[in-house]
Design an enzyme around this catalytic site. Structure first.
Site, short mmCIF file in Angstrom:
data_model
loop_
_atom_site.label_atom_id
_atom_site.label_comp_id
_atom_site.label_asym_id
_atom_site.label_seq_id
_atom_site.Cartn_x
_atom_site.Cartn_y
_atom_site.Cartn_z
CG ASP A 102 54.70 34.10 -13.46
OD1 ASP A 102 53.64 34.56 -13.04
OD2 ASP A 102 55.75 34.68 -12.99
CG ASP A 105 51.19 33.76 -3.89
OD1 ASP A 105 51.15 32.78 -3.42
OD2 ASP A 105 51.50 34.73 -2.92
P1 IMP Z 1 49.62 37.38 -6.99
O1 IMP Z 1 49.09 38.72 -7.65
O2 IMP Z 1 49.93 37.50 -5.63
O3 IMP Z 1 48.62 36.41 -7.30
O4 IMP Z 1 50.99 37.45 -7.77
C1 IMP Z 1 51.63 38.14 -8.57
C2 IMP Z 1 53.20 37.89 -9.19
O5 IMP Z 1 53.95 37.47 -8.05
C3 IMP Z 1 53.03 36.44 -9.87
O6 IMP Z 1 52.75 36.68 -11.07
C4 IMP Z 1 54.70 36.08 -9.87
O7 IMP Z 1 55.32 37.14 -10.71
C5 IMP Z 1 54.65 36.71 -8.25
N1 IMP Z 1 54.94 35.67 -7.48
C6 IMP Z 1 54.06 35.12 -6.55
N2 IMP Z 1 54.53 34.11 -5.95
C7 IMP Z 1 55.82 33.73 -6.47
C8 IMP Z 1 56.73 32.76 -6.26
O8 IMP Z 1 56.69 31.79 -5.31
N3 IMP Z 1 57.91 32.78 -6.85
C9 IMP Z 1 58.28 33.96 -7.91
N4 IMP Z 1 57.26 34.73 -8.17
C10 IMP Z 1 56.21 34.70 -7.48
MG MG Z 2 53.88 37.33 -12.77
#
Ligand code: IMP
Ligand code: MG
Length: 182
Positions: A102, A105
């Site tokens: 999805d 981040d």
């Molecule tokens: P990461 O490991 O920081 O890259 O992010 C992991 C997960 O956090 C993503 O796959 C999303 O499920 C959730 N996430 C990060 N940013 C957002 C946002 O802005 N809205 C909703 N979910 C988010």
């Molecule tokens: Mg996710």
């Protein structure tokens, strides 16, 4: 129901823009994997709507499976530790795998999944991320397919939530976090 919700900010990616972009990604994947049977793996729950639309835009014999992961710690700050809540049912060995995400981040979930799934002997491994952060220029180079680049800030809708809310919002919209007027 969503019309008068003060927590919802501007529409960042409309339903129409999502439809167009997902169709383009599907056509690109169909071209790149012509003659192959890719295995699409979606990360739950956030990617469930994207996956549902994407697979219908790919004119190939695709298979799909789902994984659920969770990072420890609170919801706004990731600890860097990712835990598998639900593993795959299908064997990835020898398969052309496309991981469907999805949003990327910090990239920590991606880094973990790339390492864990990459060790399971796929024939190939690529990532299709619907949303990435525009400022993550280095991280974003790792993804073969990217939908839309976003500015910083929490977003909801089209599968993405805040505390399990707003997943069924048809557009992707900014979420106004408490104490800010962004
Ligand atoms: P990461 O490991 O920081 O890259 O992010 C992991 C997960 O956090 C993503 O796959 C999303 O499920 C959730 N996430 C990060 N940013 C957002 C946002 O802005 N809205 C909703 N979910 C988010
Ligand atoms: Mg996710």
């Amino acid at each position: 129901m969503f019309e008068n919700d003060p927590a919802l900010g501007e529409v960042l990616v409309s339903q129409e823009q999502l439809q167009t972009r997902v169709a383009e990604l599907g056509a690109e994947i169909a071209r790149d994997y012509a003659g192959k049977r890719p295995l699409l793996i979606a990360v739950l729950k956030g990617a469930f709507i994207f996956m549902a639309d994407l697979v219908r835009a790919i004119d190939l014999d695709v298979q799909m499976d789902f994984m659920a992961v969770s990072s420890y710690g609170d919801s706004t700050e990731t600890s860097g530790v990712v835990r598998i809540i639900k593993d795959l049912d299908v064997d990835m060995a020898g398969r052309h795998v496309i991981l469907v995400e999805d949003i990327v981040d910090s990239g920590l979930t991606q880094a973990y999944l790339r390492e864990t799934l990459g060790a399971r002997s796929p024939a190939s491994f690529e990532v299709c991320a619907l949303l990435v952060r525009a400022e993550n220029t280095e991280i974003n180079k790792r993804f073969r397919y990217v939908g839309v680049e976003l500015p910083p800030g929490w977003v909801v809708g089209y599968g993405l939530d805040v505390a399990e809310q707003y997943r069924n919002l048809p557009d992707i919209r900014a979420f106004r976090t408490e104490g800010t007027d962004s």
